[in-house]
Design an enzyme around this catalytic site. Sequence first.
Site, PDB file in Angstrom:
ATOM      1  N   CYS A  40     -34.792  14.740  31.217  1.00 54.54           N
ATOM      2  CA  CYS A  40     -35.453  15.671  32.126  1.00 54.54           C
ATOM      3  C   CYS A  40     -36.415  16.646  31.464  1.00 54.54           C
ATOM      4  CB  CYS A  40     -34.414  16.549  32.812  1.00 54.54           C
ATOM      5  SG  CYS A  40     -33.077  15.647  33.540  1.00 54.54           S
ATOM      6  N   CYS A  52     -32.218  18.289  18.602  1.00 53.47           N
ATOM      7  CA  CYS A  52     -32.384  16.818  18.619  1.00 53.47           C
ATOM      8  C   CYS A  52     -33.646  16.412  17.864  1.00 53.47           C
ATOM      9  CB  CYS A  52     -32.469  16.340  20.066  1.00 53.47           C
ATOM     10  SG  CYS A  52     -32.939  14.603  20.198  1.00 53.47           S
ATOM     11  N   CYS A  98     -26.097   8.171  21.928  1.00 53.18           N
ATOM     12  CA  CYS A  98     -26.265   9.623  22.020  1.00 53.18           C
ATOM     13  C   CYS A  98     -25.387  10.157  23.150  1.00 53.18           C
ATOM     14  CB  CYS A  98     -27.730   9.952  22.307  1.00 53.18           C
ATOM     15  SG  CYS A  98     -28.015  11.709  22.617  1.00 53.18           S
ATOM     16  N   CYS A 141     -29.660  17.574  14.853  1.00 54.82           N
ATOM     17  CA  CYS A 141     -28.770  16.453  15.135  1.00 54.82           C
ATOM     18  C   CYS A 141     -29.529  15.182  14.755  1.00 54.82           C
ATOM     19  CB  CYS A 141     -28.400  16.413  16.611  1.00 54.82           C
ATOM     20  SG  CYS A 141     -27.455  14.930  17.058  1.00 54.82           S
ATOM     21  N   CYS A 178     -27.691   9.659  16.108  1.00 58.09           N
ATOM     22  CA  CYS A 178     -27.982   8.275  16.508  1.00 58.09           C
ATOM     23  C   CYS A 178     -28.434   7.429  15.310  1.00 58.09           C
ATOM     24  CB  CYS A 178     -29.014   8.235  17.627  1.00 58.09           C
ATOM     25  SG  CYS A 178     -30.453   9.255  17.327  1.00 58.09           S
TER      26      CYS A 178
HETATM   27  S1  SF4 Z   1     -27.825  11.615  18.865  1.00 55.82           S
HETATM   28 FE1  SF4 Z   1     -30.030  11.250  18.457  1.00 55.82          FE
HETATM   29  S2  SF4 Z   1     -31.039  11.353  20.439  1.00 55.82           S
HETATM   30 FE2  SF4 Z   1     -29.002  12.309  20.679  1.00 55.82          FE
HETATM   31  S3  SF4 Z   1     -29.295  14.513  20.323  1.00 55.82           S
HETATM   32 FE3  SF4 Z   1     -28.733  13.608  18.363  1.00 55.82          FE
HETATM   33  S4  SF4 Z   1     -30.730  13.093  17.407  1.00 55.82           S
HETATM   34 FE4  SF4 Z   1     -31.105  13.430  19.586  1.00 55.82          FE
END
Ligand code: SF4
Length: 466
Positions: A16, A253, A399, A449, A452
Site C-alpha cells: 500500500c 525494509c 516476508c 531488515c 528475505c
Molecule cells: S523481509 Fe525483505 S521485503 Fe520484508 S521487510 Fe524485510 S527486507 Fe523488506
Amino acid sequence: VNSEDTGLNDSPRHYCGLAAVYAPNKSNIPSQLFFTLFALQHRGQESAGIAYEKSDGEIVCYKNLGMVSQVLSHYLAEEKSSHVGIGHVRYSTKGGNKIENAQPISVNCTKGMVAIAHNGTISNADALKDKLFASGAIFQSTSDTELILHLISTSPAPDFYTSLKSVLRILEGAYSIVMIHEGRLILIRDPMGFRPLYLGKKDGSWFVASETCAFDIQQITDYREVEPGEITIIGPEGEKSERFANLPVRSECIFELIYFARPDSEIFGHSVHEFRKKIGARLAAVDKIEADMVIPVPDSGNSAALGYSQASGIPFEFGLTRNHYSGRSFIMPTQEQRELAIRIKLNPIKEMIRGKRIVMVDDSLVRGTTSGILVKLVREDGAKEIHLRLASPEILWPCFFGIDIPTRKELISNHLNSDQIAAKIGADSVRFLPLDQLKDIAKGSRGFCHACFSGEYPVKVTLKDE
Ligand code: SF4
C-alpha cells in the site's frame, strides 16, 4: 520486472501507499489527497480510496477497485471543503482483490467515528483475530486494518486515545497508519520502522505521504520522517508527537530502496536513485565481464544499470522499451501468451541489441519466469550474449512485514545456484549482488531488515512452508 502487470506474478509486491492532509483553514482536501495518491500509484494499483470529515463530523469514505485516476478523478472537479482527510492505494494480496478489502475503512464504534488506512502487515493478526472471533466479533474483510478498529472498539479503556495506545502495545509487525478521529489526523509508525511515512508542512497545512516524491508534486519542501514508534496527533491546537515505543534498532525494509520506492523519493535517509546507482556500481566492481552495452530492465533496473555502466565504463543504452500503457490483469495460461504479455510490456530495440554482448540489469529474481521469457526475446532479436545482473541478493525467504513474496518452494534461488539459473533461463551468466555488498552500501544507516535475503528476521516468525 513488475510482472503483475502481465499476469505472470513474478515480482515481490508491496501492499500500500498512504496519504493524509490536515488543513486548519478548510480546503479542498479530496483533491489534495488525489495528487498525493497519484504520485504513490506505484505502491498499489488494485484499489484507491479517500476518507474526509465534513463540518458536521460525519466521515465520508469513497473507494473502489481501480487506479487513482479512475476512482478519484471526479474530486478534481468538485469542491469538498474539509479540515482533514486520509487516502490509500492498495495491491490485492492478503484477502484478494475485493472491494471489501479496499481502504480507508470508516466506522462508528464505541470510541466514536473513526477512519483508518494502513500500510504493512500485522504479523500477530491471526492470533488477535482468533480471540475476537471467539468473543463473537464479525469481520467484513480479511484485512489487518479492520482488526485494528475492532481492537480499539472492544478495548476496555475509557476513551479513544487510551484505547489506541493500548492496542499499539499488542500489535506486532509492520504498520504505518493514518487515521481520522473527531476532527484530528493521527499518524503512527511501528516501533521498528519497517514501512516509510513522511510528514510535510506547507502554508500552515500538514501533508502526509508514504514517499517524498508525493511532496514534490505539491512543492512541499519542509518535511520530516515520522519516527519509528511515534504517534502524532494534528488538530486545531497544532501538532503533538510522542513515542509509544522506543527501540534502539530499526528494521527499515531494504527492499523499499532496492525496488519498491520511486527513484525520485528519499527513503530512510537515502536518495533511492543514488542508492540504486551504488548497487549497480558494486555489481560492476565484483563483475569482470566484457560487454558492449549495459541495458536496464525498465523502469526498476534503470538506476542500477546506470551505476553499473558508470563504474564499469561499459556504455549505457536503452535496449528495451517499456509500454507504460499496457494495462494489467491479463490471464496468461499458455507459454505463448506469457511471451506475448512480456513483449507487450517490454519490447527489445532490435537495432540496438543485434550482435551485441549485453549486460541486462534487473531489480530482483523471484521465480525466474519473467526473466526467462525476457532473455529469450532479447536473444531472438539478435543479442550475441546476455549477462543478467540482479540489483539484489538471492531472495530465499518469505516476508512477514508487508511484502508479498512467494513461498520458499517457489523461489528459484532456493533450488538453483547462479550458473544453474543462467542455464535454465537461457542467459550466458547470472550474478546477484552479494549480501555483504548490500550491507556495506547501507552501512551507517539506522538499521535495515534484510530477512528475505538472509533469513535473519528482526522478530520471531513462524515459517509455514518449510
Ligand atoms: S523481509 Fe525483505 S521485503 Fe520484508 S521487510 Fe524485510 S527486507 Fe523488506
